[in-house]
Design an enzyme around this catalytic site. Structure first.
Site, PDB file in Angstrom:
ATOM      1  N   ASP A   1      35.936  47.539  38.660  1.00 43.73           N
ATOM      2  CA  ASP A   1      36.007  46.171  38.201  1.00 43.73           C
ATOM      3  C   ASP A   1      35.507  46.178  36.757  1.00 43.73           C
ATOM      4  O   ASP A   1      34.826  47.112  36.321  1.00 43.73           O
ATOM      5  CB  ASP A   1      35.155  45.244  39.088  1.00 43.73           C
ATOM      6  CG  ASP A   1      35.570  43.795  38.919  1.00 43.73           C
ATOM      7  OD1 ASP A   1      35.272  42.993  39.817  1.00 43.73           O
ATOM      8  OD2 ASP A   1      36.208  43.471  37.889  1.00 43.73           O
TER       9      ASP A   1
HETATM   10  C1  GLC Z   1      36.824  40.278  36.811  1.00 50.59           C
HETATM   11  C2  GLC Z   1      37.104  40.216  38.294  1.00 50.59           C
HETATM   12  C3  GLC Z   1      38.303  41.025  38.705  1.00 50.59           C
HETATM   13  C4  GLC Z   1      39.326  41.019  37.581  1.00 50.59           C
HETATM   14  C5  GLC Z   1      38.727  41.787  36.434  1.00 50.59           C
HETATM   15  C6  GLC Z   1      39.649  41.758  35.216  1.00 50.59           C
HETATM   16  O1  GLC Z   1      35.470  40.269  36.560  1.00 50.59           O
HETATM   17  O2  GLC Z   1      36.038  40.505  39.179  1.00 50.59           O
HETATM   18  O3  GLC Z   1      38.826  40.455  39.912  1.00 50.59           O
HETATM   19  O4  GLC Z   1      40.541  41.629  38.005  1.00 50.59           O
HETATM   20  O5  GLC Z   1      37.434  41.322  36.076  1.00 50.59           O
HETATM   21  O6  GLC Z   1      39.751  40.446  34.754  1.00 50.59           O
END
Ligand code: GLC
Length: 755
Positions: free
Chosen positions: A227
């Site tokens: 993430d």
């Molecule tokens: C965010 C989210 C994730 C997302 C990623 C990119 O913090 O937790 O679901 O795909 O970052 O935006």
């Protein structure tokens, strides 16, 4: 440089490939692997320009805003979700995107979860089937899907540090199970590791999660991406099985140094590069943005699908017949700012700039002609008496007041959890005062997380739970209110009478860096239905404009693999309708750690008035297994299983019972196995009987009170040496040898299996 070295990319280059090049791109190396463009997801393509952000702050290229997962989950319609996935994939490809960062598929452990709008259900079976359909759809368009957030990311509070403390049964049977189903059946291109820790080990640096379970047990062969900002220790992450850190943290030198110090094997980097190259084979060559006219066609088609999906998602909770509205006779007043200013998606990284948007007020006005409208409240939640009085006047002469209520944007989002499931007090007050003057009231809800209805539902003749329905939601809502379409959504999560009834109430979201999943496997309806506790509306509930009857339940054996459950569903009303027939199963004998019933199948069927169809659902024996922590395996207990078929987890229309001899696995007996485990084993109980005959324990058994005998059942065999019963270490060793020999003889007969 020798030839072979000329082919071997330098270590620094390899290290760079395990991290992104910017917020949305992986790093490429000419002749080795191309860079990939990743984009959110999950309910629309959030394609940002250069720079960009992962928090939903910056804007993005306009894209179709499909209904978020809370709505797609309420469709219970795998075919529809697959179509939405395919449409998302086509739009992503047209916008040069290689991988969509979705589906979000974490379990809705608490109704307070800030990202519940972005997740599918409280149930792992429903979550797994719908998420698999989404992945298959997206990937049918040649674009990769990225299932997230792996794993046990069920709260926003302290999400980047909290450790989810989950027992093995709940971990396997509830929180990992949907991911397992998707990985094994839909082969997603990517898995996103979560921010949080699982039982004390950061998910993005967790070898048990990312390698032992995901790759070795489930056979995942794709790319594990973090993430955004989830990696704390690059080297530990790579060692654990993470492939790609996003976005870059400028720590490639740490990776190089670790390899040079022998703390990280270079083969780990080679494996990452192999997986990135395989990803390139799956998603193809880098794309260019589609011509505008092609993009326009995709967007037009997708907008229509978004509206259809929305119409199949809304859940009709109650209806005394006031719906569908009769345009000819019903003078309608439309009340509520949310009718004019629609809430159609959630906040944070999934935020989409829609290609179009209308309001329920516009949609109803186009169909009914001029309607009386009054905002009734301001979405900031500050009570405004003038607005209420205006709304009461607008409702006074109407035959039906359609009141749009719900949660304002600031009440829920990625990044924080709610602390209440109540509607804003000013909205409830408005409803009460409108209901005092309007002959009939219809409430339409817009909310990403569950809201309590018990305190005000008596003011409504009908309640349509609209969730967040994407850009087509307003038109779909008008279609449903006026009967152009019939509601067919079903609750994918329980609506409790009050928050404090919920099984996660006392432990969510935890504190001091820890969230203890004290309810174990009893998540959502598993808790309420096992304990027989009342709810406002049960899991699977939803009404429509006709009625359905179930009959002729037959459960037939399907060989070793399980059973086939067949029954008929008839539309006994006078309108077309879609029914979601649901199959639940559970061990008849009550068990302290097993929920009474668990969803094990469902089918959405469309029937005209008077039409009957036969539904056949497979019930694999494997779906009745539970996780045996001692044996570290899935185990099927012998016993009678209740089969329940119906229109919700509590609206059971047909029942049957089947028997299973279990998986007949012999878990090797040891000195640490308890007396109860020895007695439950066919070889063990023989050896034990002989022992009892030879020692004081045997004589004692006939004279000792039953509760004392029961006390012995929980004692490991080896501990008998401590009770002066003449049991020595040699006795124990002998017993174990005899039992193992007995087990081998039984295994040789073929009547039993090894673990
Ligand atoms: C965010 C989210 C994730 C997302 C990623 C990119 O913090 O937790 O679901 O795909 O970052 O935006």
């Amino acid at each position: 440089m020798a030839d072979h070295e000329a082919e071997r990319p330098p270590l620094a280059l390899k290290a760079s490939l395990t991290s992104g090049s910017d917020t949305w791109h992986s790093t490429g190396a000419p002749g080795l692997v191309r860079p990939f463009l990743l984009a959110d997801g999950p309910h629309g393509v959030r394609r940002q320009g250069e720079g960009g952000d992962a928090l939903g702050i910056g804007t993005s290229v306009p894209a179709t805003c499909f209904p978020p997962a809370v709505a797609l989950g309420s469709t219970w319609d795998t075919a529809l979700v697959r179509r939405v996935g395919a449409a998302l994939g086509r739009e992503a490809a047209a916008l040069e995107v290689d991988v969509i960062l979705g589906p979000g598929m974490n379990i809705k452990r608490s109704p307070l979860g800030g990202r519940n709008f972005e997740y599918l259900s409280e149930d792992p079976h429903l979550t797994g089937r719908l998420a698999a359909a989404y992945v298959e759809g997206v990937q049918s368009s040649g674009v990769g899907a990225c299932v997230k957030h792996f794993a046990v990311n069920n709260q926003e509070t302290d999400r980047m540090r909290v450790s989810a403390e989950v027992d093995q049964r709940a971990l396997r049977e509830v929180y990992l199970r949907p991911f397992e189903h998707v990985v094994r059946t839909a082969r997603p291109a990517m898995v996103m590791s979560a921010y949080n820790s699982v039982n004390g080990v950061a998910a993005s640096e967790n070898p048990w999660l990312l390698t032992r379970v995901l790759r070795e047990e489930w056979g995942f062969d794709g790319v594990v991406v973090s993430d955004w900002g989830a990696v704390n220790d690059r080297v530990a992450a790579l060692r654990a099985g993470l492939d790609l850190e996003m976005p870059p943290t400028g720590t490639d030198a740490e990776v190089v140094a670790a390899v040079e110090r022998g703390e990280l094997d270079e083969s780990v980097l080679d494996a990452v590069i192999d997986r990135l190259r395989r990803l390139a084979e799956r998603v193809g060559a880098a794309r260019t943005r589609a011509p505008e006219e092609e993009l326009a066609v995709i967007r037009r088609d997708n907008a229509e699908l978004a509206r259809e999906a929305a119409a199949r998602a809304a859940v009709l909770l109650t209806n005394d017949g006031v719906l569908p509205l009769d345009p000819s006779s019903d003078a309608v007043a439309v009340i509520g700012e949310l009718a004019r200013t629609p809430r159609f998606q959630g906040g944070g990284s999934s935020r989409i700039v829609p290609t179009g948007l209308s309001s329920a007020l516009d949609a109803l006005t186009r169909r009914l002609g001029a309607v009386r409208f009054a905002p009734g409240y301001a979405v900031d939640g500050v009570a405004d008496e003038a607005l209420v009085l205006e709304a009461v006047e607008a409702a006074r002469d109407a035959r039906v007041a359609v009141v749009f209520l719900g949660l304002p944007e600031h009440a829920e989002s990625e990044g924080f959890d709610r602390t209440t499931i109540d509607l804003p007090a000013d909205q409830v007050d408005l409803l009460e005062r409108v209901a005092a003057v309007a002959p009939r009231v219809v409430v339409v809800l817009s909310n990403g997380g569950v809201v309590s209805v018990a305190g005000w539902q008596h003011h409504a003749n009908a309640i349509l739970e609209g969730w967040l329905l994407g850009q087509g939601g307003a038109e779909a809502t008008a279609d449903l209110l006026l009967g152009d379409r019939a509601p067919s959504g079903r609750l994918a999560e329980t609506i409790p009478l009050r928050l404090s009834d919920h099984p996660s109430y006392l432990t969510f979201p935890g504190g001091d860096g820890v969230s203890v999943y004290g309810e174990s496997t009893f998540v959502g309806y598993r808790h309420f239905d096992t304990l027989g506790r009342p709810v406002a509306f049960p899991f699977g509930h939803g009404l429509t404009y006709t009625r359905f009857e179930y009959a002729d339940l037959r459960v037939t054996e399907a060989g070793e693999d399980g059973w086939e459950v067949t029954f008929s569903v008839a539309n006994t009303g006078d309108r077309d309708g879609l029914e979601v027939a649901q199959l639940y199963a559970g061990l008849v004998e009550e068990h302290p750690t097993r929920p009474r019933s668990e969803l094990r199948g469902f089918a959405k069927v469309e029937l005209r008035p008077g039409e009957t169809t036969t539904v056949t659902l497979p019930l694999p024996a494997a779906d009745l297994r539970t996780w045996d922590v001692r044996g570290q395996r899935w185990a099927l207990a012998a016993g009678d299983y209740a089969i329940r078929v119906g229109a919700s987890s509590q609206d059971v229309r047909l029942e049957a019972t089947v028997h299973s001899d279990g998986d007949r696995v012999l878990t090797p007996l040891t000195a640490q196995s308890t007396i109860a485990e020895w007695r439950a084993d066919p070889a063990g109980r023989e050896v034990l009987a002989a022992l009892l005959g030879r020692t004081a324990l045997g004589a004692a058994q006939s004279t000792v009170a039953p509760e004392l005998v029961r006390m012995f059942l929980s004692i490991p065999l080896d501990k008998l040496r401590s009770f002066g019963l003449g049991v020595t270490a040699e006795t124990v060793a002998g017993l174990v040898a005899q039992a193992r020999a007995g087990q081998e003889r039984l295994l040789a007969t073929g009547a039993y299996r090894r673990p």
